[in-house]
Design a protein around this motif. Structure first.
Motif, PDB file in Angstrom:
ATOM      1  N   TRP A 237     -40.133 -17.377 -10.106  1.00 47.66           N
ATOM      2  CA  TRP A 237     -40.404 -18.788  -9.180  1.00 47.66           C
ATOM      3  C   TRP A 237     -39.041 -18.813  -8.442  1.00 47.66           C
ATOM      4  O   TRP A 237     -39.018 -19.285  -7.276  1.00 47.66           O
ATOM      5  N   LYS A 238     -37.683 -18.735  -9.025  1.00 45.86           N
ATOM      6  CA  LYS A 238     -36.677 -19.020  -8.233  1.00 45.86           C
ATOM      7  C   LYS A 238     -36.570 -17.894  -6.887  1.00 45.86           C
ATOM      8  O   LYS A 238     -36.070 -18.116  -6.050  1.00 45.86           O
ATOM      9  N   SER A 239     -37.079 -16.670  -7.387  1.00 44.44           N
ATOM     10  CA  SER A 239     -36.868 -15.544  -6.412  1.00 44.44           C
ATOM     11  C   SER A 239     -37.790 -16.005  -5.131  1.00 44.44           C
ATOM     12  O   SER A 239     -37.570 -15.636  -3.945  1.00 44.44           O
ATOM     13  N   VAL A 240     -39.094 -16.669  -5.431  1.00 43.67           N
ATOM     14  CA  VAL A 240     -40.094 -17.085  -4.261  1.00 43.67           C
ATOM     15  C   VAL A 240     -38.972 -17.967  -3.360  1.00 43.67           C
ATOM     16  O   VAL A 240     -39.061 -18.087  -2.095  1.00 43.67           O
ATOM     17  N   TRP A 241     -38.600 -19.060  -4.119  1.00 47.43           N
ATOM     18  CA  TRP A 241     -37.904 -20.211  -3.114  1.00 47.43           C
ATOM     19  C   TRP A 241     -36.554 -19.533  -2.625  1.00 47.43           C
ATOM     20  O   TRP A 241     -36.113 -20.067  -1.719  1.00 47.43           O
ATOM     21  N   ASP A 242     -36.083 -18.485  -3.135  1.00 48.85           N
ATOM     22  CA  ASP A 242     -35.006 -17.931  -2.492  1.00 48.85           C
ATOM     23  C   ASP A 242     -35.124 -17.257  -1.372  1.00 48.85           C
ATOM     24  O   ASP A 242     -34.377 -17.141  -0.461  1.00 48.85           O
ATOM     25  N   PHE A 243     -36.497 -16.471  -1.334  1.00 48.52           N
ATOM     26  CA  PHE A 243     -36.937 -15.935  -0.127  1.00 48.52           C
ATOM     27  C   PHE A 243     -37.172 -16.932   0.950  1.00 48.52           C
ATOM     28  O   PHE A 243     -37.119 -16.626   2.121  1.00 48.52           O
ATOM     29  N   CYS A 244     -37.882 -18.053   0.329  1.00 47.21           N
ATOM     30  CA  CYS A 244     -37.928 -19.220   1.389  1.00 47.21           C
ATOM     31  C   CYS A 244     -37.036 -19.740   1.976  1.00 47.21           C
ATOM     32  O   CYS A 244     -37.017 -20.069   3.425  1.00 47.21           O
ATOM     33  N   LEU A 245     -35.757 -19.963   1.212  1.00 46.65           N
ATOM     34  CA  LEU A 245     -34.610 -20.392   1.789  1.00 46.65           C
ATOM     35  C   LEU A 245     -34.205 -19.243   2.931  1.00 46.65           C
ATOM     36  O   LEU A 245     -33.784 -19.519   3.957  1.00 46.65           O
ATOM     37  N   PHE A 246     -34.076 -17.878   2.629  1.00 48.50           N
ATOM     38  CA  PHE A 246     -33.868 -17.075   3.571  1.00 48.50           C
ATOM     39  C   PHE A 246     -34.666 -17.196   4.736  1.00 48.50           C
ATOM     40  O   PHE A 246     -33.881 -17.186   6.039  1.00 48.50           O
ATOM     41  N   ILE A 247     -35.882 -16.957   4.788  1.00 45.31           N
ATOM     42  CA  ILE A 247     -36.568 -17.287   6.065  1.00 45.31           C
ATOM     43  C   ILE A 247     -36.595 -18.409   6.703  1.00 45.31           C
ATOM     44  O   ILE A 247     -36.523 -18.464   7.727  1.00 45.31           O
ATOM     45  N   GLY A 248     -36.270 -19.512   5.846  1.00 45.11           N
ATOM     46  CA  GLY A 248     -36.222 -20.751   6.580  1.00 45.11           C
ATOM     47  C   GLY A 248     -34.826 -21.010   7.064  1.00 45.11           C
ATOM     48  O   GLY A 248     -34.657 -22.093   7.865  1.00 45.11           O
ATOM     49  N   SER A 249     -33.986 -19.904   6.992  1.00 44.81           N
ATOM     50  CA  SER A 249     -32.633 -20.013   7.706  1.00 44.81           C
ATOM     51  C   SER A 249     -32.578 -18.900   8.658  1.00 44.81           C
ATOM     52  O   SER A 249     -31.939 -19.337   9.861  1.00 44.81           O
ATOM     53  N   PHE A 250     -33.031 -17.663   8.490  1.00 39.63           N
ATOM     54  CA  PHE A 250     -32.857 -16.642   9.444  1.00 39.63           C
ATOM     55  C   PHE A 250     -33.970 -17.147  10.648  1.00 39.63           C
ATOM     56  O   PHE A 250     -33.523 -16.683  11.841  1.00 39.63           O
ATOM     57  N   LEU A 251     -35.227 -17.523  10.438  1.00 42.27           N
ATOM     58  CA  LEU A 251     -36.062 -17.817  11.628  1.00 42.27           C
ATOM     59  C   LEU A 251     -35.398 -18.728  12.631  1.00 42.27           C
ATOM     60  O   LEU A 251     -35.643 -18.669  13.851  1.00 42.27           O
ATOM     61  N   PRO A 252     -35.150 -19.948  12.067  1.00 45.54           N
ATOM     62  CA  PRO A 252     -34.592 -21.124  12.920  1.00 45.54           C
ATOM     63  C   PRO A 252     -33.241 -20.573  13.832  1.00 45.54           C
ATOM     64  O   PRO A 252     -33.164 -20.703  14.812  1.00 45.54           O
ATOM     65  N   ALA A 253     -32.450 -19.665  13.041  1.00 42.77           N
ATOM     66  CA  ALA A 253     -30.936 -19.530  13.573  1.00 42.77           C
ATOM     67  C   ALA A 253     -31.511 -18.482  15.085  1.00 42.77           C
ATOM     68  O   ALA A 253     -31.086 -18.590  16.099  1.00 42.77           O
ATOM     69  N   LEU A 254     -32.517 -17.672  14.601  1.00 44.21           N
ATOM     70  CA  LEU A 254     -32.954 -16.743  15.580  1.00 44.21           C
ATOM     71  C   LEU A 254     -33.683 -17.598  16.708  1.00 44.21           C
ATOM     72  O   LEU A 254     -33.624 -17.152  18.099  1.00 44.21           O
ATOM     73  N   LEU A 255     -34.799 -18.194  16.243  1.00 40.70           N
ATOM     74  CA  LEU A 255     -35.557 -18.964  17.260  1.00 40.70           C
ATOM     75  C   LEU A 255     -34.829 -19.802  18.106  1.00 40.70           C
ATOM     76  O   LEU A 255     -35.238 -20.092  19.343  1.00 40.70           O
ATOM     77  N   LEU A 256     -33.812 -20.578  17.482  1.00 41.65           N
ATOM     78  CA  LEU A 256     -33.115 -21.396  18.606  1.00 41.65           C
ATOM     79  C   LEU A 256     -32.475 -20.897  19.645  1.00 41.65           C
ATOM     80  O   LEU A 256     -32.406 -20.961  20.794  1.00 41.65           O
ATOM     81  N   GLY A 257     -31.747 -19.626  19.390  1.00 38.77           N
ATOM     82  CA  GLY A 257     -31.263 -18.688  20.343  1.00 38.77           C
ATOM     83  C   GLY A 257     -32.201 -18.167  21.389  1.00 38.77           C
ATOM     84  O   GLY A 257     -31.901 -18.150  22.547  1.00 38.77           O
ATOM     85  N   VAL A 258     -33.562 -17.672  20.908  1.00 36.87           N
ATOM     86  CA  VAL A 258     -34.486 -17.337  21.711  1.00 36.87           C
ATOM     87  C   VAL A 258     -34.852 -18.306  22.989  1.00 36.87           C
ATOM     88  O   VAL A 258     -35.024 -18.091  23.856  1.00 36.87           O
ATOM     89  N   ALA A 259     -35.154 -19.512  22.263  1.00 39.08           N
ATOM     90  CA  ALA A 259     -35.557 -20.618  22.747  1.00 39.08           C
ATOM     91  C   ALA A 259     -34.630 -21.048  23.991  1.00 39.08           C
ATOM     92  O   ALA A 259     -34.788 -21.319  25.214  1.00 39.08           O
ATOM     93  N   PHE A 260     -33.190 -21.154  23.800  1.00 36.30           N
ATOM     94  CA  PHE A 260     -32.328 -21.638  24.912  1.00 36.30           C
ATOM     95  C   PHE A 260     -32.199 -20.551  25.653  1.00 36.30           C
ATOM     96  O   PHE A 260     -31.751 -21.122  26.952  1.00 36.30           O
ATOM     97  N   ALA A 261     -32.048 -19.218  25.118  1.00 38.36           N
ATOM     98  CA  ALA A 261     -31.921 -18.264  26.161  1.00 38.36           C
ATOM     99  C   ALA A 261     -33.052 -18.158  27.151  1.00 38.36           C
ATOM    100  O   ALA A 261     -32.765 -18.117  28.547  1.00 38.36           O
ATOM    101  N   ASN A 262     -34.224 -18.538  26.631  1.00 35.46           N
ATOM    102  CA  ASN A 262     -35.259 -18.493  27.800  1.00 35.46           C
ATOM    103  C   ASN A 262     -35.286 -19.575  28.791  1.00 35.46           C
ATOM    104  O   ASN A 262     -35.764 -19.582  29.869  1.00 35.46           O
ATOM    105  N   ILE A 263     -34.890 -20.853  28.208  1.00 33.13           N
ATOM    106  CA  ILE A 263     -34.625 -21.832  28.874  1.00 33.13           C
ATOM    107  C   ILE A 263     -33.389 -21.721  30.034  1.00 33.13           C
ATOM    108  O   ILE A 263     -33.738 -21.823  31.315  1.00 33.13           O
ATOM    109  N   PHE A 264     -32.528 -21.038  29.492  1.00 35.88           N
ATOM    110  CA  PHE A 264     -31.540 -20.508  30.558  1.00 35.88           C
ATOM    111  C   PHE A 264     -32.025 -19.834  31.573  1.00 35.88           C
ATOM    112  O   PHE A 264     -31.621 -19.972  32.852  1.00 35.88           O
ATOM    113  N   ALA A 265     -32.974 -18.639  31.300  1.00 33.38           N
ATOM    114  CA  ALA A 265     -33.720 -17.936  32.436  1.00 33.38           C
ATOM    115  C   ALA A 265     -34.717 -18.284  33.036  1.00 33.38           C
ATOM    116  O   ALA A 265     -34.962 -17.805  34.285  1.00 33.38           O
ATOM    117  N   GLY A 266     -35.116 -19.578  32.409  1.00 31.83           N
ATOM    118  CA  GLY A 266     -36.438 -19.958  32.991  1.00 31.83           C
ATOM    119  C   GLY A 266     -37.758 -19.394  32.446  1.00 31.83           C
ATOM    120  O   GLY A 266     -37.537 -18.400  32.068  1.00 31.83           O
TER     121      GLY A 266
END
Length: 288
Positions: free
Chosen positions: A107-136
């Motif tokens: 049970w704990k491993s499932v939620w630990d993985f969710c914490l990882f994905i729920g942190s890794f993806l936003p960090a990456l996607l925020l950078g992707v989104a703003f870089a694309n806004i900068f470029a147009g």
């Protein structure tokens, strides 16, 4: 202009405050080897993560209130990326609440993985989104988006995503060193210190690559060339970047975290100032 500044400031505060949470969650597989290690990481984030999320809501609210047209085009054009971001953030929040409800390693491993994905993806996607806004992004004069999620995953967008990810990981590693300060000598404390120093080099390399890439992929530098005094912003970013390294070497972790916060703020401000007065430029038609 006042609303534009407020919009930029709110995003910058969000990056600084939620950045260390996102970085810590993304680093958990590399840092935590047992349940005690994981509890230390959860406790370092637990009192802060939900309050930090308020700044994201506020930044979105200001976009909606002050720039409704931009809000409409942004949230329709970047729909897939923003929905991924939203669901990842939901997974992260739920993991804090549910992990301790059942005393089961699986049970704990499932939620630990969710914490990882729920942190890794936003960090990456925020950078992707703003870089694309900068470029147009490919929007026409009607505000219609001509692309897919994979359109955003271009080399410049991914460069921005990796920079944000590593930037937040450095921020989070330094925060963990501070929050585990009472456990000096503990393996987690020492590992966080070592990882913060190693990740700094990756951050420095990615920052240089992104700055050079920005020259060729965007027109952000036009505002700086028009008013050279603005170059003080990237100079502050460079000074803060080296400040992180110097403070890590001195073991002044509080000052290292402040230097990291200044670096994040000045790096984000560099992009915001380069965008002005646009919020969502088009790479199909400059008039759009």
């Amino acid at each position: 202009s006042i609303w534009f500044v407020l919009w930029g400031v709110l995003w910058i505060v969000y990056f600084i405050l939620d950045g260390f949470d996102l970085g810590l969650g993304a680093l958990m597989p590399a840092l935590a080897k047992n349940d005690e290690d994981k509890r230390i990481i959860y406790n370092a984030m637990g009192p802060f993560w939900d309050g930090n999320e308020v700044w994201l809501i506020t930044a979105g609210g200001v976009t909606f209130a002050a720039f409704p047209g931009t809000y409409a085009v942004m949230f329709s054009s970047l729909y897939s990326a923003l929905m991924l971001l939203l669901f990842a953030l939901i997974l992260r929040g739920v993991s804090f609440e549910l992990r301790g409800k059942v005393e089961s390693p699986a049970w704990k491993s499932v939620w630990d993985f969710c914490l990882f994905i729920g942190s890794f993806l936003p960090a990456l996607l925020l950078g992707v989104a703003f870089a694309n806004i900068f470029a147009g992004i490919p929007i026409d004069k009607e505000g219609v988006y001509h692309g897919t999620l994979f359109t955003l995953l271009n080399p410049y967008g991914l460069a921005g995503g990796l920079l944000f990810l590593v930037m937040f990981c450095v921020h989070g590693a330094i925060w963990l060193v501070i929050k585990s300060g009472g456990d000096i000598g503990h393996a987690m404390h020492e590992k966080a210190k070592s990882l913060a120093g190693k990740l700094w080099f990756a951050q420095a390399v990615l920052a240089v690559i992104f700055l050079i890439f920005t020259w060729f992929a965007t027109d952000l530098y036009n505002n700086y060339l028009g008013a050279p005094i603005l170059f003080v912003i990237p100079l502050v970013a460079v000074a803060a970047l080296f400040g992180i390294k110097i403070m890590i070497a001195k073991g002044a972790w509080g000052k290292a975290w402040i230097s990291s916060a200044v670096f994040i703020a000045s790096a984000a401000l560099f992009g915001v100032v380069g965008l002005y007065p646009r919020l969502l430029p088009s790479n199909l038609d400059p008039a759009a």
